[in-house]
Design an enzyme around this catalytic site. Structure first.
Site, PDB file in Angstrom:
ATOM      1  CG  ASP A   2      -1.795  -1.267   1.233  1.00  0.00           C
ATOM      2  OD1 ASP A   2      -2.189  -1.730   0.160  1.00  0.00           O
ATOM      3  OD2 ASP A   2      -2.047  -1.802   2.334  1.00  0.00           O
TER       4      ASP A   2
ATOM      5  CE  LYS B   4       2.297  -2.595  -4.333  1.00  0.00           C
ATOM      6  NZ  LYS B   4       2.089  -2.196  -2.940  1.00  0.00           N
TER       7      LYS B   4
ATOM      8  N   GLY C 113      -4.588  -4.351  -3.778  1.00  0.00           N
ATOM      9  CA  GLY C 113      -5.567  -3.280  -3.950  1.00  0.00           C
ATOM     10  C   GLY C 113      -4.799  -2.029  -4.310  1.00  0.00           C
ATOM     11  CG  HIS C 114      -2.117  -1.970  -6.879  1.00  0.00           C
ATOM     12  ND1 HIS C 114      -1.244  -2.506  -7.787  1.00  0.00           N
ATOM     13  CD2 HIS C 114      -1.832  -2.571  -5.707  1.00  0.00           C
ATOM     14  CE1 HIS C 114      -0.453  -3.396  -7.175  1.00  0.00           C
ATOM     15  NE2 HIS C 114      -0.812  -3.452  -5.912  1.00  0.00           N
TER      16      HIS C 114
ATOM     17  CD  GLN D 280       0.505  -9.202  -2.774  1.00  0.00           C
ATOM     18  OE1 GLN D 280       1.087  -9.872  -3.602  1.00  0.00           O
ATOM     19  NE2 GLN D 280      -0.727  -8.786  -2.968  1.00  0.00           N
TER      20      GLN D 280
HETATM   21  P1  GDP Z   1      -0.765   0.298  -3.535  1.00  0.00           P
HETATM   22  O1  GDP Z   1      -1.394  -0.961  -3.075  1.00  0.00           O
HETATM   23  O2  GDP Z   1       0.700   0.325  -3.308  1.00  0.00           O
HETATM   24  O3  GDP Z   1      -1.112   0.660  -4.952  1.00  0.00           O
HETATM   25  O4  GDP Z   1      -1.364   1.480  -2.612  1.00  0.00           O
HETATM   26  P2  GDP Z   1      -2.916   1.658  -2.150  1.00  0.00           P
HETATM   27  O5  GDP Z   1      -3.704   2.118  -3.301  1.00  0.00           O
HETATM   28  O6  GDP Z   1      -3.374   0.445  -1.437  1.00  0.00           O
HETATM   29  O7  GDP Z   1      -2.753   2.782  -1.054  1.00  0.00           O
HETATM   30  C1  GDP Z   1      -2.134   3.994  -1.337  1.00  0.00           C
HETATM   31  C2  GDP Z   1      -3.143   5.127  -1.091  1.00  0.00           C
HETATM   32  O8  GDP Z   1      -2.466   6.347  -1.056  1.00  0.00           O
HETATM   33  C3  GDP Z   1      -4.183   5.276  -2.180  1.00  0.00           C
HETATM   34  O9  GDP Z   1      -5.375   5.726  -1.591  1.00  0.00           O
HETATM   35  C4  GDP Z   1      -3.592   6.333  -3.096  1.00  0.00           C
HETATM   36  O10 GDP Z   1      -4.568   7.062  -3.815  1.00  0.00           O
HETATM   37  C5  GDP Z   1      -2.924   7.214  -2.081  1.00  0.00           C
HETATM   38  N1  GDP Z   1      -1.725   7.941  -2.536  1.00  0.00           N
HETATM   39  C6  GDP Z   1      -0.705   7.531  -3.334  1.00  0.00           C
HETATM   40  N2  GDP Z   1       0.274   8.458  -3.379  1.00  0.00           N
HETATM   41  C7  GDP Z   1      -0.131   9.473  -2.581  1.00  0.00           C
HETATM   42  C8  GDP Z   1       0.459  10.713  -2.170  1.00  0.00           C
HETATM   43  O11 GDP Z   1       1.568  11.062  -2.541  1.00  0.00           O
HETATM   44  N3  GDP Z   1      -0.268  11.478  -1.295  1.00  0.00           N
HETATM   45  C9  GDP Z   1      -1.510  11.115  -0.835  1.00  0.00           C
HETATM   46  N4  GDP Z   1      -2.145  11.909   0.012  1.00  0.00           N
HETATM   47  N5  GDP Z   1      -2.073   9.956  -1.190  1.00  0.00           N
HETATM   48  C10 GDP Z   1      -1.397   9.150  -2.045  1.00  0.00           C
HETATM   49  P1  IMO Z   2      -0.952  -4.263  -2.214  1.00  0.00           P
HETATM   50  O1  IMO Z   2      -0.526  -4.803  -3.550  1.00  0.00           O
HETATM   51  C1  IMO Z   2      -0.879  -4.842   2.092  1.00  0.00           C
HETATM   52  C2  IMO Z   2      -0.936  -8.996   3.534  1.00  0.00           C
HETATM   53  C3  IMO Z   2      -2.152  -9.491   4.275  1.00  0.00           C
HETATM   54  C4  IMO Z   2      -1.506 -10.484   5.203  1.00  0.00           C
HETATM   55  C5  IMO Z   2      -0.400 -11.106   4.337  1.00  0.00           C
HETATM   56  C6  IMO Z   2      -0.790 -12.425   3.692  1.00  0.00           C
HETATM   57  O2  IMO Z   2      -2.224  -3.499  -2.249  1.00  0.00           O
HETATM   58  O3  IMO Z   2       0.170  -3.536  -1.548  1.00  0.00           O
HETATM   59  P2  IMO Z   2      -2.360 -13.093   1.661  1.00  0.00           P
HETATM   60  O4  IMO Z   2      -3.835 -12.910   1.438  1.00  0.00           O
HETATM   61  O5  IMO Z   2      -1.508 -12.461   0.616  1.00  0.00           O
HETATM   62  O6  IMO Z   2      -1.993 -14.524   1.902  1.00  0.00           O
HETATM   63  O7  IMO Z   2      -2.045 -12.325   3.048  1.00  0.00           O
HETATM   64  O8  IMO Z   2      -0.137 -10.155   3.340  1.00  0.00           O
HETATM   65  N1  IMO Z   2      -1.221  -8.421   2.194  1.00  0.00           N
HETATM   66  C7  IMO Z   2      -1.137  -7.111   1.905  1.00  0.00           C
HETATM   67  N2  IMO Z   2      -0.898  -6.039   2.709  1.00  0.00           N
HETATM   68  N3  IMO Z   2      -1.058  -4.661   0.779  1.00  0.00           N
HETATM   69  C8  IMO Z   2      -1.265  -5.716  -0.042  1.00  0.00           C
HETATM   70  O9  IMO Z   2      -1.307  -5.588  -1.389  1.00  0.00           O
HETATM   71  C9  IMO Z   2      -1.369  -7.011   0.522  1.00  0.00           C
HETATM   72  N4  IMO Z   2      -1.589  -8.248   0.031  1.00  0.00           N
HETATM   73  C10 IMO Z   2      -1.479  -9.092   1.056  1.00  0.00           C
HETATM   74  O10 IMO Z   2      -2.784  -8.445   4.975  1.00  0.00           O
HETATM   75  O11 IMO Z   2      -0.866  -9.818   6.274  1.00  0.00           O
HETATM   76 MG    MG Z   3      -2.874  -1.618  -1.744  1.00  0.00          MG
END
Ligand code: GDP
Ligand code: IMO
Ligand code: MG
Length: 424
Positions: free
Chosen positions: A13, A16, A40-41, A223
């Site tokens: 998270d 990415k 979840g991106h 991840q």
């Molecule tokens: P990912 O799984 O690595 O793609 O990240 P997630 O989408 O799960 O979580 C990142 C969150 O931060 C999302 O809600 C993005 O929209 C938000 N985000 C990404 N870059 C920035 C930033 O520079 N500033 C802020 N405020 N939010 C950001």
């Molecule tokens: P993105 O791509 C954050 C964590 C789960 C758990 C562990 C194992 O959005 O960064 P799994 O279902 O993969 O066997 O769970 O990994 N986990 C993540 N944490 N971001 C993710 O994806 C994750 N995908 C799995 O919470 O601790």
């Molecule tokens: Mg994510």
């Protein structure tokens, strides 16, 4: 620069999706090489928010070919739910290709994932419950079902029978559950077979040809480094290799093909699920980071655990991935603090340690050693160049860069594509 990897440097998270989107306009192919719909991106385009789980974020970039490569585990129900959702919003998904060798997640994998988690009780991993671990376990046990198997009903039946033979013993005798019927699984997979067939390809060939033609290919990690089954905080990890080495095995390319490896890293740290987290804040600061940063899971909606930036983890990620650069995200969130701590090393059993310790028990005992930086107390979401940032924010970024082991390429100051400061 034709082959670029974007991967998570912490526990996921990091942003990415946004980093992938940022490179978007110059990308011809966007490839997922590991994981599944546990990801979840989030991508925000012109104020409109999208979330991808199994699909590569590049599906949102017009003209880009999204590829689900061999290292990914594919839940066909989740795949088409996501495809349909995007199509309803006007996104063209027609270019999507799926590797014949990717493994299928079926209902028995999600069942086993949930049942084993419950059985672990207080030792549970806190998985996403998407069947990821059991599907990779079947792959390694050589009883997995691959995407190409749906092309041959007879083979599909044999493989599902063989896999269920083992699973049902486990479900019935150990976990006291009902056995799963072979026909029910075949029916479920059969529902998606016709839609899946035209997407199936030899994705290694597709990607290598694209690289031969000098097309730009982006490999989007799901991840992160600290969730890697080999290099992460085992056993509190996912079941694949999100690290850069995973790209080659997971997509069928050689390491000599890769030009850039970008580690996405937040200006603080978060983690979802169980496991050690040295800079975790269980106080008001942790609550504030969660609230201001919107740190709630995109896939499961769970609260993310929050803590300060950890430079030991950054250096480790730079090392195990061979990062050519970092993309620092969410700097804007730190605008609410007068003083910002950064973990520069650990104290483990009375000794100072500057690198990731060798064993997990040492990591469990690691206490962060903090250096403190002056906050900037202002909204930086409108900054577009390094010079626009307040002096204290500039100092914070340069100090992190200095201690993190790779140059900083970009800094995020908001979720939107344009809310980025490019440093080089
Ligand atoms: P990912 O799984 O690595 O793609 O990240 P997630 O989408 O799960 O979580 C990142 C969150 O931060 C999302 O809600 C993005 O929209 C938000 N985000 C990404 N870059 C920035 C930033 O520079 N500033 C802020 N405020 N939010 C950001
Ligand atoms: P993105 O791509 C954050 C964590 C789960 C758990 C562990 C194992 O959005 O960064 P799994 O279902 O993969 O066997 O769970 O990994 N986990 C993540 N944490 N971001 C993710 O994806 C994750 N995908 C799995 O919470 O601790
Ligand atoms: Mg994510």
């Amino acid at each position: 620069m034709p082959a670029i990897v974007v991967l998570g440097a912490q526990w996921g998270d990091e942003g990415k999706g946004k980093a992938t989107d940022l490179l978007g306009s110059s990308i011809d192919y966007c490839v997922r090489y590991q994981g599944g719909n546990n990801a979840g991106h989030t991508i925000v385009i012109n104020g409109e928010k999208f979330a991808t789980h199994l699909l590569p974020s590049g599906i949102l970039t017009p003209g880009c070919t999204p590829v689900i490569a061999n290292g990914v585990v594919v839940d066909p129900a989740a795949l088409f739910r996501e495809v349909d959702g995007l199509q309803e919003r006007g996104v063209d998904t027609s270019r999507l290709v799926v590797s014949a060798n990717a493994h299928l997640i079926t209902s028995y994998h999600t069942t086993v994932d949930k049942v084993t988690e419950r059985f672990l009780g207080k030792n549970q991993i806190g998985t996403t419950g998407r069947g990821i671990g059991p599907t990779y376990a079947d792959k390694i046990n050589r009883i997995g079902v691959r995407v190409a198997d749906i092309l041959d009903e007879k083979i599909l039946r044999q493989k599902v029978e063989a896999a269920l033979d083992q699973k049902n013993h486990l479900l019935v005798k150990v976990y006291n559950r009902r056995a799963i019927e072979v026909d029910a699984v075949l029916e479920e997979l059969g529902e998606y077979a016709d839609r899946l067939k035209p997407m199936i390809a030899d994705t290694s060939l597709v990607i290598n040809r694209a690289l031969d033609d000098d097309r730009t290919v982006l490999f989007e990690g799901a991840q992160a480094t600290m969730l890697d089954v080999d290099h992460g905080t085992y056993p509190f990890v996912t079941s694949s290799n999100p690290t850069a080495g995973g790209v080659c095995a997971g997509a069928g390319i050689g390491p000599t093909r890769i030009n850039r490896i970008i580690g996405v890293i937040k200006a603080y740290t978060t983690r979802v699920g169980s496991g050690p987290f040295p800079t975790e804040l269980l106080d008001e600061d942790g609550e504030r980071l969660r609230e201001i940063g919107g740190e709630y899971g995109v896939t499961t909606g769970r609260n993310r655990r929050c803590g300060w930036y950890d430079a030991v983890i950054a250096r480790y990620a730079a090392r195990v991935n061979g990062l050519t650069e970092f993309c620092l995200t969410k700097l804007d969130i730190l605008g609410a603090w007068d003083r910002i701590p950064v973990c520069v090393g650990y104290e483990i059993d009375g000794e100072r340690v500057d690198e990731m310790p060798m064993t997990q028990s040492e990591f469990h005992h690691a206490k962060p050693i903090y250096e403190f930086f002056e906050g900037w107390n202002e909204d930086i979401s409108g900054c577009r160049s390094f010079g626009d940032l307040p002096k204290n924010a500039q100092t914070y970024v340069r100090a992190l860069e200095e201690m993190s082991g790779a140059p900083f390429w970009a800094v995020g100051v908001g979720p939107g594509r344009e809310q980025t400061v490019i440093l080089r």
